[in-house]
Design a protein around this motif. Structure first.
Motif, short mmCIF file in Angstrom:
data_model
loop_
_atom_site.label_atom_id
_atom_site.label_comp_id
_atom_site.label_asym_id
_atom_site.label_seq_id
_atom_site.Cartn_x
_atom_site.Cartn_y
_atom_site.Cartn_z
N LYS A 114 -11.27 48.95 -0.27
CA LYS A 114 -11.22 47.15 0.27
C LYS A 114 -10.01 45.96 0.95
N ASN A 115 -9.15 46.85 0.74
CA ASN A 115 -7.68 45.69 1.31
C ASN A 115 -7.61 44.62 1.08
N THR A 116 -7.30 45.07 -0.91
CA THR A 116 -6.56 43.60 -1.36
C THR A 116 -5.38 44.17 -1.58
N VAL A 117 -4.72 43.22 -2.41
CA VAL A 117 -3.55 43.45 -3.52
C VAL A 117 -3.49 42.46 -4.58
N SER A 118 -3.12 42.21 -5.04
CA SER A 118 -3.15 41.26 -6.50
C SER A 118 -1.63 41.36 -7.16
N LEU A 119 -1.80 40.23 -8.06
CA LEU A 119 -0.29 40.16 -8.87
C LEU A 119 -0.89 39.97 -9.74
N GLN A 120 -0.94 40.63 -11.17
CA GLN A 120 -1.06 40.20 -12.45
C GLN A 120 0.10 39.50 -13.11
N MET A 121 0.26 38.22 -13.25
CA MET A 121 1.15 37.73 -14.19
C MET A 121 0.83 37.07 -15.38
N ASN A 122 2.27 37.93 -16.40
CA ASN A 122 1.70 37.49 -17.34
C ASN A 122 3.06 36.73 -18.11
N SER A 123 3.30 36.45 -19.60
CA SER A 123 4.43 35.26 -20.27
C SER A 123 4.61 34.59 -18.73
N LEU A 124 4.12 33.83 -18.39
CA LEU A 124 4.95 32.35 -16.98
C LEU A 124 5.65 32.12 -18.06
N LYS A 125 6.41 31.60 -17.06
CA LYS A 125 7.66 31.00 -17.13
C LYS A 125 8.00 29.60 -16.30
N PRO A 126 8.13 28.00 -16.22
CA PRO A 126 9.00 27.46 -15.11
C PRO A 126 9.49 27.58 -14.35
N GLU A 127 9.43 28.21 -14.30
CA GLU A 127 10.77 29.20 -13.13
C GLU A 127 10.11 30.38 -12.09
N ASP A 128 8.97 30.38 -13.29
CA ASP A 128 8.04 30.81 -12.15
C ASP A 128 6.78 30.33 -10.61
N THR A 129 7.21 29.09 -11.20
CA THR A 129 6.32 27.83 -10.24
C THR A 129 6.88 27.77 -8.93
N ALA A 130 5.76 28.48 -7.79
CA ALA A 130 6.74 28.39 -6.71
C ALA A 130 4.72 28.08 -6.22
N VAL A 131 4.60 28.39 -5.05
CA VAL A 131 3.98 29.10 -3.95
C VAL A 131 4.34 30.01 -3.42
N TYR A 132 2.89 31.04 -3.37
CA TYR A 132 3.03 32.61 -3.40
C TYR A 132 2.60 33.07 -2.47
N TYR A 133 2.79 33.58 -1.91
CA TYR A 133 2.82 34.32 0.01
C TYR A 133 1.85 35.30 0.17
N CYS A 134 1.19 35.99 0.00
CA CYS A 134 0.43 37.07 0.47
C CYS A 134 1.10 38.74 1.33
N TYR A 135 1.64 39.10 1.74
CA TYR A 135 2.52 39.85 2.95
C TYR A 135 1.50 41.16 3.03
N ALA A 136 1.42 41.52 4.44
CA ALA A 136 1.52 43.17 4.44
C ALA A 136 1.73 43.15 5.68
#
Length: 123
Positions: free
Chosen positions: A75-97
């Motif tokens: 399906k040409n997809t990539v996923s990111l499961q993020m658990n136990s998130l912390k305030p320092e994880d706050t950001a803009v997340y970019y996909c790259y291929a």
């Protein structure tokens, strides 16, 4: 036109979870590595995790044990499961291929970026 489209960002409380997804579309011959990067305000863009076509993955030390990257080659997809998130994880997340695509002058291999999706971890 080749493009990466991301989804799944949002606001979550500390300790919560989010799942990001990214789909590549266009005249794609093959996708080599896929990855997620993030950029917080005032900081440089940093690698969060990457995954090779065969499935081997690498993670930044700051997310090991909390985030899981996966891909669906059909399906040409990539996923990111993020658990136990912390305030320092706050950001803009970019996909790259890293992709090999059909261009007007022939086949080319280059890196592509998604538009970014905001992840905010706050109570």
């Amino acid at each position: 036109q080749v493009q990466l489209v991301e989804s799944g960002g949002g606001l979550v409380q500390p300790g919560g979870s989010l799942r990001l997804a990214c789909t590549a579309s266009g005249r794609i011959f093959s996708i080599n590595a896929m990855a997620w990067y993030r950029q917080a305000p005032g900081s440089q863009r940093e690698l969060v995790a990457d995954i090779r076509s065969g499935g081997s993955a690498n993670y930044a030390d700051s997310v090991k044990g909390r985030f899981t990257i996966s891909r669906d080659n059909a399906k040409n997809t990539v996923s990111l499961q993020m658990n136990s998130l912390k305030p320092e994880d706050t950001a803009v997340y970019y996909c790259y291929a890293d992709m090999t695509t059909a261009q007007p002058m022939g086949v080319e291999r280059e890196g592509y970026w998604g538009q970014g999706t905001q992840v905010t971890v706050s109570s």
